[in-house]
Design a protein around this motif. Structure first.
Motif, PDB file in Angstrom:
ATOM      1  N   LYS A  87       4.427 -54.000 -24.933  1.00  0.00           N
ATOM      2  CA  LYS A  87       3.676 -52.885 -25.223  1.00  0.00           C
ATOM      3  C   LYS A  87       3.925 -51.669 -24.062  1.00  0.00           C
ATOM      4  O   LYS A  87       3.773 -51.864 -23.124  1.00  0.00           O
ATOM      5  N   THR A 141       2.406 -47.842 -23.357  1.00  0.00           N
ATOM      6  CA  THR A 141       1.602 -46.917 -23.704  1.00  0.00           C
ATOM      7  C   THR A 141       1.848 -45.478 -22.872  1.00  0.00           C
ATOM      8  O   THR A 141       2.061 -45.470 -21.729  1.00  0.00           O
ATOM      9  N   ILE A 142       2.226 -44.693 -23.775  1.00  0.00           N
ATOM     10  CA  ILE A 142       2.625 -43.280 -23.247  1.00  0.00           C
ATOM     11  C   ILE A 142       1.647 -42.120 -23.146  1.00  0.00           C
ATOM     12  O   ILE A 142       1.021 -41.876 -24.271  1.00  0.00           O
ATOM     13  N   LEU A 169       1.093 -36.224 -25.556  1.00  0.00           N
ATOM     14  CA  LEU A 169       1.120 -37.558 -26.290  1.00  0.00           C
ATOM     15  C   LEU A 169       0.135 -38.388 -25.708  1.00  0.00           C
ATOM     16  O   LEU A 169      -0.375 -38.402 -24.520  1.00  0.00           O
ATOM     17  N   LYS A 189      -0.002 -42.275 -27.130  1.00  0.00           N
ATOM     18  CA  LYS A 189       0.587 -43.353 -28.064  1.00  0.00           C
ATOM     19  C   LYS A 189       0.748 -44.770 -27.457  1.00  0.00           C
ATOM     20  O   LYS A 189       1.184 -44.926 -26.400  1.00  0.00           O
ATOM     21  N   THR A 190       0.773 -45.900 -28.227  1.00  0.00           N
ATOM     22  CA  THR A 190       1.045 -46.977 -27.932  1.00  0.00           C
ATOM     23  C   THR A 190       2.486 -47.478 -28.784  1.00  0.00           C
ATOM     24  O   THR A 190       2.360 -47.675 -29.985  1.00  0.00           O
ATOM     25  N   GLN A 191       3.369 -48.060 -28.004  1.00  0.00           N
ATOM     26  CA  GLN A 191       4.618 -48.388 -28.738  1.00  0.00           C
ATOM     27  C   GLN A 191       4.917 -49.932 -28.413  1.00  0.00           C
ATOM     28  O   GLN A 191       4.959 -50.339 -27.275  1.00  0.00           O
ATOM     29  N   LYS A 192       5.540 -50.503 -29.467  1.00  0.00           N
ATOM     30  CA  LYS A 192       5.792 -51.913 -29.147  1.00  0.00           C
ATOM     31  C   LYS A 192       7.218 -52.130 -28.788  1.00  0.00           C
ATOM     32  O   LYS A 192       8.148 -51.492 -29.337  1.00  0.00           O
ATOM     33  N   LEU A 193       7.464 -52.792 -27.524  1.00  0.00           N
ATOM     34  CA  LEU A 193       8.825 -53.079 -27.242  1.00  0.00           C
ATOM     35  C   LEU A 193       9.144 -54.453 -27.500  1.00  0.00           C
ATOM     36  O   LEU A 193       8.799 -55.301 -28.364  1.00  0.00           O
ATOM     37  N   GLU A 204      18.598 -49.629 -32.012  1.00  0.00           N
ATOM     38  CA  GLU A 204      18.170 -49.381 -30.684  1.00  0.00           C
ATOM     39  C   GLU A 204      18.842 -50.090 -29.753  1.00  0.00           C
ATOM     40  O   GLU A 204      18.968 -51.305 -29.891  1.00  0.00           O
ATOM     41  N   ALA A 245      17.706 -44.498 -29.287  1.00  0.00           N
ATOM     42  CA  ALA A 245      16.739 -44.888 -30.443  1.00  0.00           C
ATOM     43  C   ALA A 245      17.690 -44.515 -31.919  1.00  0.00           C
ATOM     44  O   ALA A 245      17.813 -43.376 -31.943  1.00  0.00           O
TER      45      ALA A 245
END
Length: 251
Positions: A115, A117-118, A125, A127-131, A205, A232
């Motif tokens: 994960k 967190t940006i 901004l 937000k948390t994005q799954k990698l 991606e 992306a």
């Protein structure tokens, strides 16, 4: 009787031929673009050297790079920033950036496991994005110049199922793919440091990281020039060139 013996000899001959063929396949020779190369073309030896090289920096527990210079292209705009990177091995990897002039904080990215967190007040901004799995480990490995254990992405315990070849430029090229993703690695054959990695997943991606330069820091051979390309859905592409001049270890 004679016909029976002939049949037995034919069967034995076929068996020997099959065994010889299988032995040749299992000898594990690596295809090479330069037959006269001084680098090993034995799969077994190369995979052993990769594993050994992965242990060469076990004495490093923390990493911090301050005032790295980065040129970032996003949305067609080119921006120069100062970047800092720090991590504890196996823990969170944090990247922060600020404009060179005016000296405004751009934001930060913290990667923990799979994960990111940006945060950025400038861009509003948070937000948390799954990698992909073990993304933080991959980033740390690249910054240390060691080959990341990307075979874990396929549920494997080593690189034995990867295709491998030796290029004319003195690099081992490893690759593997399935229905969901494709992974490519380039490893410097001279010292088994990482030269590049590309991961692409179903849907468009992809992320590509290339290391073009190394330097000695306190007796450790570490990357100082890193190029990053992230794509992306084949739309929003980000390119970054990072130059690292000051690295502090175990502080």
């Amino acid at each position: 009787m004679m016909n029976t013996l002939r049949q037995h000899f034919r069967a034995l001959g076929c068996a020997v031929a099959i065994v010889a063929l299988m032995s040749g396949c299992r000898s594990g020779r690596i295809p090479s673009e330069d037959p006269s190369t001084k680098f090993s073309t034995s799969r077994r030896v190369v995979f052993e050297r990769i594993s050994e090289a992965g242990l060469r920096l076990d004495d490093i527990t923390t990493y911090e790079a301050k005032n790295a210079k980065a040129s970032v292209i996003y949305g067609g705009k080119d921006q120069s920033i100062r970047a800092s990177v720090q991590f504890t091995r196996g823990g969170v990897t944090t990247l922060t950036g600020r404009l060179i002039f005016p000296p405004i904080n751009v934001g930060s990215v913290s990667v923990n496991g799979d994960k990111a967190t940006i945060k950025s007040n400038l861009l509003n901004l948070d937000k948390t994005q799954k990698l992909f799995p073990d993304a933080s480990e991959l980033i740390q490995s690249i910054l240390l110049g060691i080959v990341p254990n990307v075979y874990k992405l396929f549920g494997d315990s080593d690189f034995s199922k990867f295709d491998i070849s030796l290029t004319s430029k003195g690099k081992y090229f490893l690759s593997r793919r399935n229905d969901q993703m494709a992974v490519e690695l380039q490893i410097n054959a001279a010292d088994f440091t990482i030269a590049g990695i590309r991961v692409s997943v179903k849907g468009g991606e992809s992320a590509e990281i290339n290391v073009s330069q190394y330097k000695d820091f306190d007796g450790h051979w570490l990357p100082t020039s890193v190029g990053i390309k992230a794509n992306a859905n084949n739309k929003n592409q980000t390119n970054a060139e990072i130059s690292i001049s000051d690295i502090r270890l175990n502080q």
